[in-house]
Scaffold this motif. Structure first.
Motif, PDB file in Angstrom:
ATOM      1  N   PHE A  63       0.846  -1.190   0.000  1.00  0.00           N
ATOM      2  CA  PHE A  63       0.000   0.000   0.000  1.00  0.00           C
ATOM      3  C   PHE A  63       0.882   1.240   0.000  1.00  0.00           C
ATOM      4  O   PHE A  63       1.795   1.349   0.817  1.00  0.00           O
ATOM      5  CB  PHE A  63      -0.914   0.006   1.237  1.00  0.00           C
ATOM      6  CG  PHE A  63      -1.890  -1.132   1.288  1.00  0.00           C
ATOM      7  CD1 PHE A  63      -3.166  -0.985   0.767  1.00  0.00           C
ATOM      8  CD2 PHE A  63      -1.526  -2.357   1.832  1.00  0.00           C
ATOM      9  CE1 PHE A  63      -4.074  -2.041   0.803  1.00  0.00           C
ATOM     10  CE2 PHE A  63      -2.422  -3.413   1.875  1.00  0.00           C
ATOM     11  CZ  PHE A  63      -3.702  -3.264   1.351  1.00  0.00           C
ATOM     12  N   ASP A  64       0.593   2.172  -0.888  1.00  0.00           N
ATOM     13  CA  ASP A  64       1.373   3.406  -1.025  1.00  0.00           C
ATOM     14  C   ASP A  64       0.615   4.626  -0.535  1.00  0.00           C
ATOM     15  O   ASP A  64      -0.618   4.650  -0.494  1.00  0.00           O
ATOM     16  CB  ASP A  64       1.740   3.649  -2.494  1.00  0.00           C
ATOM     17  CG  ASP A  64       2.875   2.772  -2.983  1.00  0.00           C
ATOM     18  OD1 ASP A  64       3.273   1.847  -2.263  1.00  0.00           O
ATOM     19  OD2 ASP A  64       3.344   3.015  -4.106  1.00  0.00           O
ATOM     20  N   ASP A  65       1.381   5.669  -0.213  1.00  0.00           N
ATOM     21  CA  ASP A  65       0.926   7.060  -0.040  1.00  0.00           C
ATOM     22  C   ASP A  65       0.320   7.379   1.313  1.00  0.00           C
ATOM     23  O   ASP A  65      -0.071   8.525   1.550  1.00  0.00           O
ATOM     24  CB  ASP A  65      -0.062   7.482  -1.134  1.00  0.00           C
ATOM     25  CG  ASP A  65       0.574   7.594  -2.506  1.00  0.00           C
ATOM     26  OD1 ASP A  65       1.780   7.280  -2.643  1.00  0.00           O
ATOM     27  OD2 ASP A  65      -0.128   7.981  -3.453  1.00  0.00           O
ATOM     28  N   THR A  72      -6.810   4.483   5.919  1.00  0.00           N
ATOM     29  CA  THR A  72      -5.804   3.518   6.371  1.00  0.00           C
ATOM     30  C   THR A  72      -6.348   2.668   7.506  1.00  0.00           C
ATOM     31  O   THR A  72      -6.092   1.456   7.572  1.00  0.00           O
ATOM     32  CB  THR A  72      -4.518   4.238   6.809  1.00  0.00           C
ATOM     33  OG1 THR A  72      -4.020   5.046   5.733  1.00  0.00           O
ATOM     34  CG2 THR A  72      -3.441   3.239   7.219  1.00  0.00           C
ATOM     35  N   HIS A 115       8.678   6.163   0.824  1.00  0.00           N
ATOM     36  CA  HIS A 115       8.099   6.578  -0.451  1.00  0.00           C
ATOM     37  C   HIS A 115       8.348   8.072  -0.694  1.00  0.00           C
ATOM     38  O   HIS A 115       7.480   8.755  -1.223  1.00  0.00           O
ATOM     39  CB  HIS A 115       6.595   6.267  -0.411  1.00  0.00           C
ATOM     40  CG  HIS A 115       5.905   6.213  -1.740  1.00  0.00           C
ATOM     41  ND1 HIS A 115       6.411   5.565  -2.843  1.00  0.00           N
ATOM     42  CD2 HIS A 115       4.697   6.729  -2.131  1.00  0.00           C
ATOM     43  CE1 HIS A 115       5.557   5.680  -3.853  1.00  0.00           C
ATOM     44  NE2 HIS A 115       4.512   6.391  -3.452  1.00  0.00           N
ATOM     45  N   HIS A 119       6.465  13.033  -2.419  1.00  0.00           N
ATOM     46  CA  HIS A 119       5.935  12.344  -3.584  1.00  0.00           C
ATOM     47  C   HIS A 119       6.149  13.115  -4.900  1.00  0.00           C
ATOM     48  O   HIS A 119       5.222  13.285  -5.696  1.00  0.00           O
ATOM     49  CB  HIS A 119       4.434  12.072  -3.403  1.00  0.00           C
ATOM     50  CG  HIS A 119       3.916  10.899  -4.193  1.00  0.00           C
ATOM     51  ND1 HIS A 119       3.517  10.999  -5.517  1.00  0.00           N
ATOM     52  CD2 HIS A 119       3.725   9.605  -3.849  1.00  0.00           C
ATOM     53  CE1 HIS A 119       3.087   9.824  -5.940  1.00  0.00           C
ATOM     54  NE2 HIS A 119       3.206   8.950  -4.947  1.00  0.00           N
ATOM     55  N   TRP A 186      -1.154  -4.026 -10.475  1.00  0.00           N
ATOM     56  CA  TRP A 186      -1.737  -3.007  -9.617  1.00  0.00           C
ATOM     57  C   TRP A 186      -3.232  -2.883  -9.842  1.00  0.00           C
ATOM     58  O   TRP A 186      -3.779  -3.358 -10.826  1.00  0.00           O
ATOM     59  CB  TRP A 186      -1.031  -1.669  -9.788  1.00  0.00           C
ATOM     60  CG  TRP A 186      -0.767  -1.201 -11.193  1.00  0.00           C
ATOM     61  CD1 TRP A 186      -1.667  -1.027 -12.200  1.00  0.00           C
ATOM     62  CD2 TRP A 186       0.502  -0.836 -11.730  1.00  0.00           C
ATOM     63  NE1 TRP A 186      -1.043  -0.553 -13.324  1.00  0.00           N
ATOM     64  CE2 TRP A 186       0.309  -0.428 -13.071  1.00  0.00           C
ATOM     65  CE3 TRP A 186       1.807  -0.781 -11.219  1.00  0.00           C
ATOM     66  CZ2 TRP A 186       1.337   0.005 -13.895  1.00  0.00           C
ATOM     67  CZ3 TRP A 186       2.829  -0.355 -12.045  1.00  0.00           C
ATOM     68  CH2 TRP A 186       2.592   0.031 -13.360  1.00  0.00           C
ATOM     69  N   TRP A 190      -5.700   4.792  -8.676  1.00  0.00           N
ATOM     70  CA  TRP A 190      -5.556   6.244  -8.865  1.00  0.00           C
ATOM     71  C   TRP A 190      -6.540   6.764  -9.921  1.00  0.00           C
ATOM     72  O   TRP A 190      -6.734   7.969 -10.040  1.00  0.00           O
ATOM     73  CB  TRP A 190      -4.120   6.591  -9.271  1.00  0.00           C
ATOM     74  CG  TRP A 190      -3.626   5.793 -10.446  1.00  0.00           C
ATOM     75  CD1 TRP A 190      -3.829   6.045 -11.764  1.00  0.00           C
ATOM     76  CD2 TRP A 190      -2.850   4.602 -10.392  1.00  0.00           C
ATOM     77  NE1 TRP A 190      -3.230   5.096 -12.549  1.00  0.00           N
ATOM     78  CE2 TRP A 190      -2.618   4.182 -11.728  1.00  0.00           C
ATOM     79  CE3 TRP A 190      -2.316   3.823  -9.350  1.00  0.00           C
ATOM     80  CZ2 TRP A 190      -1.883   3.038 -12.057  1.00  0.00           C
ATOM     81  CZ3 TRP A 190      -1.589   2.691  -9.676  1.00  0.00           C
ATOM     82  CH2 TRP A 190      -1.384   2.303 -11.006  1.00  0.00           C
ATOM     83  N   HIS A 217      -3.361   1.708  -2.899  1.00  0.00           N
ATOM     84  CA  HIS A 217      -3.126   2.974  -2.213  1.00  0.00           C
ATOM     85  C   HIS A 217      -4.119   3.086  -1.053  1.00  0.00           C
ATOM     86  O   HIS A 217      -5.329   3.225  -1.297  1.00  0.00           O
ATOM     87  CB  HIS A 217      -3.294   4.157  -3.173  1.00  0.00           C
ATOM     88  CG  HIS A 217      -2.223   4.232  -4.214  1.00  0.00           C
ATOM     89  ND1 HIS A 217      -2.221   3.437  -5.342  1.00  0.00           N
ATOM     90  CD2 HIS A 217      -1.096   4.999  -4.282  1.00  0.00           C
ATOM     91  CE1 HIS A 217      -1.146   3.713  -6.073  1.00  0.00           C
ATOM     92  NE2 HIS A 217      -0.449   4.650  -5.459  1.00  0.00           N
ATOM     93  N   ASP A 218      -3.616   3.018   0.169  1.00  0.00           N
ATOM     94  CA  ASP A 218      -4.534   3.022   1.308  1.00  0.00           C
ATOM     95  C   ASP A 218      -5.269   4.346   1.518  1.00  0.00           C
ATOM     96  O   ASP A 218      -6.335   4.336   2.138  1.00  0.00           O
ATOM     97  CB  ASP A 218      -3.834   2.570   2.604  1.00  0.00           C
ATOM     98  CG  ASP A 218      -2.551   3.314   2.900  1.00  0.00           C
ATOM     99  OD1 ASP A 218      -1.609   3.203   2.096  1.00  0.00           O
ATOM    100  OD2 ASP A 218      -2.476   4.003   3.940  1.00  0.00           O
ATOM    101  N   LYS A 220      -6.953   5.799  -0.692  1.00  0.00           N
ATOM    102  CA  LYS A 220      -8.084   5.790  -1.619  1.00  0.00           C
ATOM    103  C   LYS A 220      -9.301   5.115  -0.972  1.00  0.00           C
ATOM    104  O   LYS A 220      -9.233   3.950  -0.563  1.00  0.00           O
ATOM    105  CB  LYS A 220      -7.722   5.056  -2.908  1.00  0.00           C
ATOM    106  CG  LYS A 220      -6.606   5.720  -3.711  1.00  0.00           C
ATOM    107  CD  LYS A 220      -7.026   7.080  -4.242  1.00  0.00           C
ATOM    108  CE  LYS A 220      -5.971   7.699  -5.126  1.00  0.00           C
ATOM    109  NZ  LYS A 220      -6.346   9.049  -5.601  1.00  0.00           N
ATOM    110  N   THR A 223     -10.366   1.803  -2.454  1.00  0.00           N
ATOM    111  CA  THR A 223      -9.532   0.661  -2.062  1.00  0.00           C
ATOM    112  C   THR A 223      -9.885   0.180  -0.668  1.00  0.00           C
ATOM    113  O   THR A 223      -9.993  -1.029  -0.422  1.00  0.00           O
ATOM    114  CB  THR A 223      -8.045   1.037  -2.154  1.00  0.00           C
ATOM    115  OG1 THR A 223      -7.700   1.189  -3.537  1.00  0.00           O
ATOM    116  CG2 THR A 223      -7.154  -0.018  -1.528  1.00  0.00           C
TER     117      THR A 223
END
Length: 257
Positions: A63-65, A72, A115, A119, A186, A190, A217-218, A220, A223
């Motif tokens: 998970f990104d960002d 999250t 990360h 960004h 993926w 996004w 992406h947590d 989002k 998601t």
């Protein structure tokens, strides 16, 4: 058996079971795979020629960002419900804003990777600025997690924003013993889509590939919304979750919470 023994020797594999998971019917975390940057400096077929040595129907969840508490926390709840462990690549700025969420991610047994701080498109900025982004991001994550501002990551895992970096940046990370993660597939979360569309997209891609490092992406909402159903899909279709840790990291039972 020889191939499996070779993988274990090279990467370091600790087998686990679901004995300590409160829900006996949960997906669980099938095993822990420790990665040495000398052997696997860069992984993920979307960006590199090599990926992690996963068997058929094995997946690594990333998970990104984050962290972003409203979503999250929902992702973490879904993972906990299924006794699953994942890797979170944190943006340093977000980590500095939400240190308690960073601590929660680690406390619940997940791996924390890095990360950058803000960004940026790393390949489009000068090398010195890119190096500063890497160092500031690591320092912010470490401060949130351990209360110490250091550019030496406790978990030497890094993912480029937008999967975009230069050879000089890759060489820098390799010289510091930091594994660079790409992904094998993926969720494209996004892009604007409904949760139902995202679930259909990522499950179809996984069915086609059969295994791999998956990128979500947590932050989002879509998601976070699909995570319980996605984990149920994994369980019902015979997929097994592998938890990735840094070589030399203390090993815990994969299903303890």
């Amino acid at each position: 058996m020889m191939a499996g023994a070779l993988v274990a020797a090279v990467v370091g594999i600790v087998s686990t079971d679901a004995a300590e998971c409160p829900r006996k019917d949960a997906l669980g975390t099938s095993r822990i795979l420790s990665v040495d940057a000398k052997t696997y400096p860069r992984v993920g077929l979307k960006s590199f020629p090599q990926t992690l040595p996963l068997a058929d129907h094995e997946v690594v969840l990333t998970f990104d960002d984050g962290p972003y508490p409203p979503t999250t926390s929902k992702v973490l709840a879904a993972l906990a419900q299924e006794c699953v462990r994942a890797t979170f690549f944190l943006i340093g700025l977000h980590a500095s804003e939400h240190p308690e969420m960073v601590k929660r991610i680690a406390r619940e047994g997940h791996t924390i990777g890095h990360h950058t701080f803000s960004h940026p498109f790393m390949a489009r900025i000068p090398f010195d600025k890119a190096r500063s982004e890497i160092d500031r991001g690591i320092a912010a994550d470490e401060m949130a997690l351990h209360g110490v501002s250091t550019t030496t990551p406790s978990t030497p895992f890094f993912r480029f924003p937008y999967f975009e970096g230069t050879q000089a940046q890759l060489d820098l990370l390799q010289s510091r013993g930091i594994v660079v993660f790409g992904a094998d597939l993926w969720a494209s979360d996004w892009n604007e889509m409904t949760p139902e569309q995202e679930l259909k997209l990522v499950t179809e891609r996984l069915a086609a590939s059969g295994k791999g490092i998956i990128l979500f992406h947590d932050p989002k909402a879509r998601t976070a919304a699909i995570m319980p159903a996605f984990l149920r899909y994994l369980r019902e279709n015979g997929f097994r979750v592998v938890h990735v840790v840094a070589a030399g990291a203390p090993q815990k039972n994969a299903d303890a919470r």
